[in-house]
Design a protein around this motif. Structure first.
Motif, PDB file in Angstrom:
ATOM      1  N   TYR A  61     -11.916 -14.229   1.661  1.00 24.17           N
ATOM      2  CA  TYR A  61     -13.320 -14.483   1.244  1.00 24.17           C
ATOM      3  C   TYR A  61     -14.393 -14.729   2.215  1.00 24.17           C
ATOM      4  N   VAL A  62     -14.124 -15.455   3.513  1.00 25.72           N
ATOM      5  CA  VAL A  62     -15.236 -15.902   4.342  1.00 25.72           C
ATOM      6  C   VAL A  62     -15.612 -14.480   5.008  1.00 25.72           C
ATOM      7  N   GLU A 225     -13.581  -3.611   6.670  1.00 23.56           N
ATOM      8  CA  GLU A 225     -12.448  -3.051   6.878  1.00 23.56           C
ATOM      9  C   GLU A 225     -11.237  -4.013   7.321  1.00 23.56           C
ATOM     10  N   MET A 226     -11.559  -5.120   8.152  1.00 20.10           N
ATOM     11  CA  MET A 226     -10.509  -5.959   8.267  1.00 20.10           C
ATOM     12  C   MET A 226     -10.369  -6.841   7.098  1.00 20.10           C
ATOM     13  N   ALA A 227     -11.214  -7.166   6.473  1.00 21.23           N
ATOM     14  CA  ALA A 227     -11.003  -7.892   5.070  1.00 21.23           C
ATOM     15  C   ALA A 227     -10.307  -7.260   4.438  1.00 21.23           C
ATOM     16  N   ILE A 230      -6.554  -7.482   5.337  1.00 19.80           N
ATOM     17  CA  ILE A 230      -5.947  -8.794   5.302  1.00 19.80           C
ATOM     18  C   ILE A 230      -5.252  -9.188   4.001  1.00 19.80           C
ATOM     19  N   VAL A 231      -5.780  -8.676   2.860  1.00 25.28           N
ATOM     20  CA  VAL A 231      -5.222  -9.044   1.759  1.00 25.28           C
ATOM     21  C   VAL A 231      -5.644  -7.764   0.931  1.00 25.28           C
ATOM     22  N   PRO A 232      -4.756  -6.770   0.759  1.00 26.90           N
ATOM     23  CA  PRO A 232      -5.020  -5.447   0.160  1.00 26.90           C
ATOM     24  C   PRO A 232      -5.678  -5.551  -1.335  1.00 26.90           C
ATOM     25  N   GLN A 248      -9.522   3.717  -1.021  1.00 24.21           N
ATOM     26  CA  GLN A 248      -9.572   2.173  -0.614  1.00 24.21           C
ATOM     27  C   GLN A 248      -9.870   2.100   0.882  1.00 24.21           C
ATOM     28  N   VAL A 249     -10.357   1.140   1.137  1.00 22.44           N
ATOM     29  CA  VAL A 249     -10.729   1.039   2.671  1.00 22.44           C
ATOM     30  C   VAL A 249      -9.592   0.340   3.352  1.00 22.44           C
TER      31      VAL A 249
END
Length: 265
Positions: A61-62, A225-227, A230-232, A248-249
């Protein structure tokens, strides 16, 4: 380091016959040190993975808020430079504008032309001021949370770099542009940017804006991409009862995050 020390000890024992038998005290000390180092490494990794699992949804979320902050910066400049339509919100338009950001010479020419226009220069000044306020709010609200896990500390550090660059640019504009806002004028006059850089001409201002724009686009892309790792997306699809969009990313962040996603789903 512990594994290297262990391998070195084994090699030394093979090369030098009975070396550790002749040096029992040294062998005991080194073996104890290796055990301590391995234990600390395993414990630290376990704690770090637990933190990532604990904060994964909140961290995503952040990160998406940080993506929004960075996108406001670079798309605002691209809009002002005439390289992106103001109402371009679809994925294709965002990707096209992102590609244009990397055409440095084209971006420089467009930014230089924009800041030469009095109306656009004032819009840039107002936009930078808004970016500074928004960036301070986002970092002030979430930096402490993200620093709970070492994996996210670098993200915060890069965001502070972007926020600092934008604030520096805002101070230069506050001091060089005429304004009736007393607070803004005093804030610009008190900033060390003026003392360090002095008067900034249009060429240097253009270079600074281009650098900030490219940094913001890079942070937008890499953080998104990192976000998504973390949660697919599959986890959210399972929670919300929807289908997964394609393409998907990115993929899973690590085995721990993927295991957690499957367990919760």
């Amino acid at each position: 380091m512990a594994l290297l020390a262990l391998a070195g000890g084994v090699v030394l024992d093979v090369i030098t016959t009975n070396f550790w038998a002749r040096n029992a005290l040294l062998a005991g000390l080194l073996s104890s040190l290796i055990v301590v180092m391995l234990s600390a490494a395993v414990l630290n990794e376990a704690v770090e993975r637990r933190k990532r699992r604990r904060w994964s949804v909140l961290a995503q979320y952040v990160m998406l808020e940080l993506v929004r902050q960075a996108r406001l910066v670079w798309t605002g400049v691209m809009d002002l430079a005439g390289l992106m339509a103001p109402d371009a919100t679809d994925a294709a338009s965002i990707d096209a504008a992102a590609n244009a950001v990397h055409d440095t010479q084209r971006l420089k020419d467009a930014v230089r032309e924009a800041i030469a226009d009095g109306t656009k220069r004032r819009r840039l000044h107002e936009g930078i001021t808004a970016f500074v306020v928004h960036g301070d709010e986002v970092l002030g609200r979430w930096a402490g949370v993200m620093l709970n896990a070492d994996a996210y500390a670098e993200i915060v550090d890069r965001r502070v770099e972007l926020a600092s660059d934008v604030a520096w640019l805002g101070s230069l504009l506050d001091s060089s542009e005429s304004t009736d806002d007393f607070v803004r004028r005093r804030r610009g006059a008190s900033c060390p940017a003026i003392q360090i850089e002095g008067e900034v001409d249009d060429d240097r201002l253009t270079d600074r804006i281009v650098a900030i724009t490219q940094l913001a686009e890079e942070l937008d892309r890499t953080t998104l991409e990192m976000a998504m790792r973390i949660v697919p997306v599959e986890w959210w699809a399972a929670r919300l009862g929807t289908t997964v969009p394609a393409p998907q990313v990115g993929g899973p962040d690590d085995a721990a995050a993927d295991d957690q996603s499957r367990q919760i789903a």
